[in-house]
Design a protein around this motif. Structure first.
Motif, PDB file in Angstrom:
ATOM      1  N   GLN A   1      49.216  47.552  34.987  1.00 26.75           N
ATOM      2  CA  GLN A   1      48.815  46.283  34.399  1.00 26.75           C
ATOM      3  C   GLN A   1      48.016  45.421  35.377  1.00 26.75           C
ATOM      4  OE1 GLN A   1      49.213  45.516  31.128  1.00 26.75           O
ATOM      5  NE2 GLN A   1      49.975  47.609  31.007  1.00 26.75           N
TER       6      GLN A   1
ATOM      7  N   ALA B   1      42.702  47.111  37.106  1.00 20.58           N
ATOM      8  CA  ALA B   1      41.798  47.546  36.041  1.00 20.58           C
ATOM      9  C   ALA B   1      40.946  48.697  36.553  1.00 20.58           C
ATOM     10  CB  ALA B   1      40.911  46.385  35.598  1.00 20.58           C
TER      11      ALA B   1
ATOM     12  N   TRP C   1      41.183  52.061  35.570  1.00 19.74           N
ATOM     13  CA  TRP C   1      41.867  53.356  35.692  1.00 19.74           C
ATOM     14  C   TRP C   1      41.117  54.508  35.032  1.00 19.74           C
ATOM     15  CZ3 TRP C   1      45.969  54.007  38.814  1.00 19.74           C
ATOM     16  CH2 TRP C   1      46.705  52.881  39.188  1.00 19.74           C
TER      17      TRP C   1
ATOM     18  N   LEU D   1      36.138  47.418  41.076  1.00 16.51           N
ATOM     19  CA  LEU D   1      35.417  47.633  39.830  1.00 16.51           C
ATOM     20  C   LEU D   1      33.950  47.694  40.194  1.00 16.51           C
ATOM     21  CD1 LEU D   1      37.243  45.099  37.475  1.00 16.51           C
ATOM     22  CD2 LEU D   1      37.756  47.518  37.880  1.00 16.51           C
TER      23      LEU D   1
ATOM     24  N   ALA E   1      39.766  45.633  41.940  1.00 16.94           N
ATOM     25  CA  ALA E   1      40.389  46.080  40.697  1.00 16.94           C
ATOM     26  C   ALA E   1      41.585  45.221  40.318  1.00 16.94           C
ATOM     27  CB  ALA E   1      40.823  47.541  40.840  1.00 16.94           C
TER      28      ALA E   1
ATOM     29  N   THR F   1      43.312  42.318  38.989  1.00 16.25           N
ATOM     30  CA  THR F   1      42.894  41.245  38.087  1.00 16.25           C
ATOM     31  C   THR F   1      43.585  39.920  38.370  1.00 16.25           C
ATOM     32  OG1 THR F   1      44.570  41.934  36.467  1.00 16.25           O
ATOM     33  CG2 THR F   1      42.354  42.872  36.240  1.00 16.25           C
TER      34      THR F   1
ATOM     35  N   LYS G   1      35.605  40.758  30.634  1.00 15.07           N
ATOM     36  CA  LYS G   1      36.476  40.626  29.454  1.00 15.07           C
ATOM     37  C   LYS G   1      35.919  41.374  28.249  1.00 15.07           C
ATOM     38  CE  LYS G   1      38.018  36.058  31.026  1.00 15.07           C
ATOM     39  NZ  LYS G   1      37.996  34.596  30.764  1.00 15.07           N
TER      40      LYS G   1
END
Length: 398
Positions: A99, A102, A104, A120, A331, A333, A352
């Motif tokens: 969670q 981000a 993955w 990212l 990554a 968040t 988003k």
């Protein structure tokens, strides 16, 4: 340059990457090592920085030998998916981070996770607000459509002498950036999602349109001179940073990104715009995936311990340092980037509604072929129809 080395001993873990030699990454690695040492105080961690242009060749030799580093840095997408046979699935070790982090999907294959995302990575379309002002354009209202974009480019070149787009394709990388940055402005949302899902129709008029735009933009003089002889890293970015081009498709993290550009340009003049719409049925979005991530080699002596190091390398405190010092879009968040300036704020807001980058969904073999064909498209030695036919054949055999 270091050749394949044996994996870590009982009290040592060896990590291969191409980042640990960068001064801007030092605080990140120190935080990660300190976190790992809390649970493994007697285990030495050795980082071996390999040259990026030889990285996967050297890694391939290690894989063939069946020995090498315990923990390995990968780009998301084809580079790791092509090598999952040499990696340990990490799902049981990183389930608690799903969670918080981000990106993955770029490190998964057949439902299994083979690396944890550190950054990212994506391809924003940056623009120079100062050149817009000098051309009499509103820097806060960049073009919404491709036709408007071309018109604005004419005004910029006419009044400032700067080219429209800084592009480098000497390595065949420029087409990757272009495909992913412009794809959502050309493909319909259904076509886009099908592409990412592996159901790619290379004969689609919209897919062909992307490659036609690639060729037409250069033929129309929108790009800097000599795209096929200009290296993306870092000559194309230098064209933008020096004010010789008003736009560049850059990166979110690593190099050629908002923090780099702000060292040469006024940070307030570094803008991020949505891809100008080519197809009215398209919905432009920020293309991004997991950028880089660490995986665990199958030959490591203690997979759990190596996975603990991966978790430390993706810990919040370590990634905060990577963002602060290197400008990485981490990554994680939970990290606050509100003080980073307008460009990074716009990028993070785009996450988003962003979608995976089109080129990352391709195999490394198809990406290599696309690079060669993109150069031939610009030189006129291949047609768009011929290029997409070759890419379809390669992708179908992947």
């Amino acid at each position: 340059m270091s050749g394949p080395s044996s994996g870590g001993s009982g009290d040592k873990l060896v990590v291969w990457d191409w980042k640990s030699g960068d001064a801007s990454a030092a605080p990140y690695l120190e935080k990660a090592k300190a976190d790992f040492a809390k649970g493994h105080p007697d285990v030495e961690v050795e980082f071996v920085a390999q040259p990026f242009d030889q990285y996967y060749t050297l890694l391939g030799a290690a894989i063939q030998a069946g020995k090498g580093p315990d923990v390995i840095l990968f780009n998301g997408g084809g580079q790791i998916r092509d090598r999952v046979g040499s990696l340990v699935p990490l799902d049981e070790y990183v389930s608690g981070d799903q969670q918080r982090l981000a990106g993955w999907d770029a490190f998964k294959k057949d439902g299994k996770t083979y690396a944890a995302p550190v950054t990212l990575q994506g391809h924003p379309l940056y623009y120079n607000k100062d050149l817009y002002k000098r051309a009499g354009l509103d820097p806060e209202a960049p073009a919404k459509t491709w036709d408007e974009f071309v018109e604005d480019c004419g005004a910029i070149t006419g009044k400032t002498g700067s080219k429209c787009i800084g592009v480098g394709n000497k390595e065949g990388i420029g087409i990757q950036f272009f495909l992913s940055a412009m794809g959502s402005a050309v493909l319909t949302p259904a076509e886009y999602d099908a592409w990412i899902a592996g159901k790619r129709d290379w004969s689609s008029p919209n897919v062909k349109r992307v490659f036609e735009l690639w060729r037409q933009a250069d033929a129309a003089g929108l790009n800097n001179e000599g795209v096929n002889s200009t290296a993306m890293f870092n000559d194309a970015f230098a064209v933008f940073q020096s004010g010789k081009a008003a736009h560049v498709i850059g990166l979110m993290s690593d190099v050629g990104h908002w923090k780099d550009f702000a060292e040469f340009l006024n940070p307030a003049d570094v803008g991020v715009m949505a891809a100008p719409v080519v197809n009215p049925a398209a919905t432009p979005s920020l293309p991004y995936d997991g950028g880089i991530g660490y995986g665990v080699a199958k030959w490591t002596r203690d997979p759990k311990r190596a996975a603990d190091l991966v978790r430390s390398l993706t810990s919040t405190e370590a990634l905060k340092a990577f963002y602060a010092d290197a400008g990485a879009i981490a990554a994680d968040t939970t990290i606050d980037v509100s003080g980073g300036g307008p460009a990074v704020t716009a990028i993070v807001a785009g996450i988003k509604t962003g979608k995976p980058a089109l080129h990352v969904a391709l195999s490394s073999k198809t990406i290599d072929l696309m690079g060669r064909l993109s150069q031939q498209l610009l030189s006129g030695s291949v047609t768009v129809d011929e290029a997409v036919a070759q890419l379809a054949a390669s992708d179908g055999a992947s």
